[in-house]
Scaffold this active site. Structure first.
Site, PDB file in Angstrom:
ATOM      1  N   GLY A  66      29.398  36.420 -22.734  1.00 18.87           N
ATOM      2  CA  GLY A  66      29.988  35.204 -23.311  1.00 18.87           C
ATOM      3  C   GLY A  66      29.150  33.959 -23.189  1.00 18.87           C
ATOM      4  O   GLY A  66      29.665  32.886 -22.887  1.00 18.87           O
ATOM      5  N   THR A  67      27.827  34.099 -23.440  1.00 19.96           N
ATOM      6  CA  THR A  67      26.999  32.895 -23.462  1.00 19.96           C
ATOM      7  C   THR A  67      26.087  32.939 -24.675  1.00 19.96           C
ATOM      8  O   THR A  67      25.483  33.961 -24.994  1.00 19.96           O
ATOM      9  CB  THR A  67      26.172  32.719 -22.171  1.00 19.96           C
ATOM     10  OG1 THR A  67      25.319  31.566 -22.331  1.00 19.96           O
ATOM     11  CG2 THR A  67      25.341  33.933 -21.822  1.00 19.96           C
ATOM     12  N   SER A  68      25.982  31.789 -25.340  1.00 24.21           N
ATOM     13  CA  SER A  68      25.139  31.710 -26.547  1.00 24.21           C
ATOM     14  C   SER A  68      23.672  31.561 -26.167  1.00 24.21           C
ATOM     15  O   SER A  68      22.799  31.461 -27.040  1.00 24.21           O
ATOM     16  CB  SER A  68      25.585  30.516 -27.394  1.00 24.21           C
ATOM     17  OG  SER A  68      25.419  29.309 -26.638  1.00 24.21           O
TER      18      SER A  68
ATOM     19  N   ASP B 128      35.023  26.636 -14.463  1.00 21.54           N
ATOM     20  CA  ASP B 128      36.368  27.031 -14.025  1.00 21.54           C
ATOM     21  C   ASP B 128      36.235  27.954 -12.808  1.00 21.54           C
ATOM     22  O   ASP B 128      35.135  28.403 -12.481  1.00 21.54           O
ATOM     23  CB  ASP B 128      37.131  27.736 -15.177  1.00 21.54           C
ATOM     24  CG  ASP B 128      36.493  29.051 -15.623  1.00 21.54           C
ATOM     25  OD1 ASP B 128      36.156  29.185 -16.814  1.00 21.54           O
ATOM     26  OD2 ASP B 128      36.321  29.947 -14.758  1.00 21.54           O
TER      27      ASP B 128
ATOM     28  N   TYR C 239      37.067  15.404 -18.615  1.00 15.98           N
ATOM     29  CA  TYR C 239      37.172  16.456 -17.591  1.00 15.98           C
ATOM     30  C   TYR C 239      38.617  16.642 -17.136  1.00 15.98           C
ATOM     31  O   TYR C 239      39.030  17.752 -16.800  1.00 15.98           O
ATOM     32  CB  TYR C 239      36.207  16.163 -16.427  1.00 15.98           C
ATOM     33  CG  TYR C 239      34.781  16.434 -16.824  1.00 15.98           C
ATOM     34  CD1 TYR C 239      33.944  15.409 -17.257  1.00 15.98           C
ATOM     35  CD2 TYR C 239      34.302  17.750 -16.882  1.00 15.98           C
ATOM     36  CE1 TYR C 239      32.648  15.678 -17.700  1.00 15.98           C
ATOM     37  CE2 TYR C 239      33.011  18.023 -17.321  1.00 15.98           C
ATOM     38  CZ  TYR C 239      32.198  16.985 -17.737  1.00 15.98           C
ATOM     39  OH  TYR C 239      30.932  17.252 -18.198  1.00 15.98           O
TER      40      TYR C 239
ATOM     41  N   ARG D  78      40.115  19.096 -19.585  1.00 11.78           N
ATOM     42  CA  ARG D  78      39.624  20.458 -19.365  1.00 11.78           C
ATOM     43  C   ARG D  78      40.173  21.034 -18.059  1.00 11.78           C
ATOM     44  O   ARG D  78      40.511  22.211 -17.975  1.00 11.78           O
ATOM     45  CB  ARG D  78      38.088  20.465 -19.359  1.00 11.78           C
ATOM     46  CG  ARG D  78      37.472  20.173 -20.719  1.00 11.78           C
ATOM     47  CD  ARG D  78      35.975  20.132 -20.638  1.00 11.78           C
ATOM     48  NE  ARG D  78      35.429  21.422 -20.216  1.00 11.78           N
ATOM     49  CZ  ARG D  78      34.186  21.543 -19.719  1.00 11.78           C
ATOM     50  NH1 ARG D  78      33.412  20.481 -19.577  1.00 11.78           N
ATOM     51  NH2 ARG D  78      33.744  22.717 -19.357  1.00 11.78           N
TER      52      ARG D  78
ATOM     53  N   HIS E 171      26.465  25.181 -13.213  1.00 12.62           N
ATOM     54  CA  HIS E 171      26.768  23.890 -13.848  1.00 12.62           C
ATOM     55  C   HIS E 171      27.895  23.137 -13.167  1.00 12.62           C
ATOM     56  O   HIS E 171      28.488  22.236 -13.757  1.00 12.62           O
ATOM     57  CB  HIS E 171      27.080  24.095 -15.341  1.00 12.62           C
ATOM     58  CG  HIS E 171      25.873  24.570 -16.097  1.00 12.62           C
ATOM     59  ND1 HIS E 171      25.961  25.212 -17.304  1.00 12.62           N
ATOM     60  CD2 HIS E 171      24.548  24.507 -15.802  1.00 12.62           C
ATOM     61  CE1 HIS E 171      24.736  25.515 -17.735  1.00 12.62           C
ATOM     62  NE2 HIS E 171      23.858  25.107 -16.827  1.00 12.62           N
TER      63      HIS E 171
END
Ligand code: APR
Length: 232
Positions: free
Chosen positions: A173-175, A92, A56, A59, A107
């Protein structure tokens, strides 16, 4: 804007890709480099907290060096004419830094840490590092304020209720791989217009009233926002 329409935005890692922040499942993404079970689960934390903190920290450093992109900024201008609720899987703070005023993090948030003794003790991190020995006011080790795999998603019920009141849903932008978050798309009322922004295919087959804008967020969102503002 008493009678303005309500737009719900549901974003994933692709939203921040053009800001230079790694996604998870694209080629070269985070899960190509790390074993998720070693860095993003409660078991990983018990087994090797230093490795989890390092994951983390790396990131968080990327997030601090990143800037909001044209996609984040386009969503902010929607607020001129619409009620906008941003529900993000991203940890973010680029939506907030762009100026979005109503953001829910399903999340967690990478720039926050919380006590391992009392989860209600949450702290803003000043720097990119959170290390072993960094303790809360009760003297217990701080952990990343992130929802790990296998942990509850506290904001999920609220996110479902908000999505149910959407006049328009924009998924970016999410699978749509990770539940319960990915199930959000099924919480709109029948007849709600759905836009999906993703340069690749995403599993939304058979969902009515859906338009797939097969483009990057930084390209597709300014155009979509202009179209929505003009149509009002
Ligand atoms: N613009 C829009 N979409 C993009 C872009 C871009 N510039 N670049 C990539 N994408 C898309 C990819 O095609 C993919 O569909 O973004 C998506 C990224 O998918 P994932 O990497 O799986 O990210 P996400 O869906 O947010 O993952 C969900 O999984 O690992 C967990 O908790 C983590 O919140 C994360 C969750």
């Amino acid at each position: 804007m008493a009678n303005s329409k309500h737009i719900v935005v549901f974003s994933g890692a692709g939203m921040s890709a053009e800001s230079g922040i790694s996604t998870f499942r694209d080629n070269g993404g985070l899960w190509d480099k790390y074993d998720v079970t070693e860095v993003a689960t409660p078991e990983a934390w018990r087994k090797n907290p230093a490795l989890v903190l390092q994951f983390y920290n790396e990131r968080r450093k990327q997030v601090l060096e990143a800037q909001p992109n044209d996609g984040h900024k386009a969503l902010v201008s929607l607020e001129k004419q619409f009620k906008v609720s941003v529900i993000t899987q991203n940890v973010d703070d680029l939506h907030e830094r762009a100026g979005s005023s109503n953001v829910i993090h399903l999340h967690g948030e990478i720039r926050k840490a919380r006590s391992t003794y009392d989860p209600s003790l949450i702290y803003n991190l000043k720097s990119w590092e959170l290390n072993l020995g960094d303790r809360c006011e009760q003297g217990s080790q701080l952990r990343p304020h992130i929802v790990w795999f296998g942990e509850m998603v506290p904001e999920m019920a609220r996110a479902q209720d908000i999505t149910y009141t959407a006049d328009i849903l924009i998924t970016i932008g999410t699978s749509l791989n990770v539940y319960p978050a990915a199930g959000l798309i099924n919480h709109v009322q029948r007849g709600t217009k759905i836009y999906v922004v993703d340069p690749n295919d995403v599993p939304v087959h058979g969902i009515p009233d859906l338009v797939h804008l097969k483009e990057k967020a930084g390209i597709a969102l300014p155009r979509l926002v202009e179209q929505l503002l003009a149509a009002e």
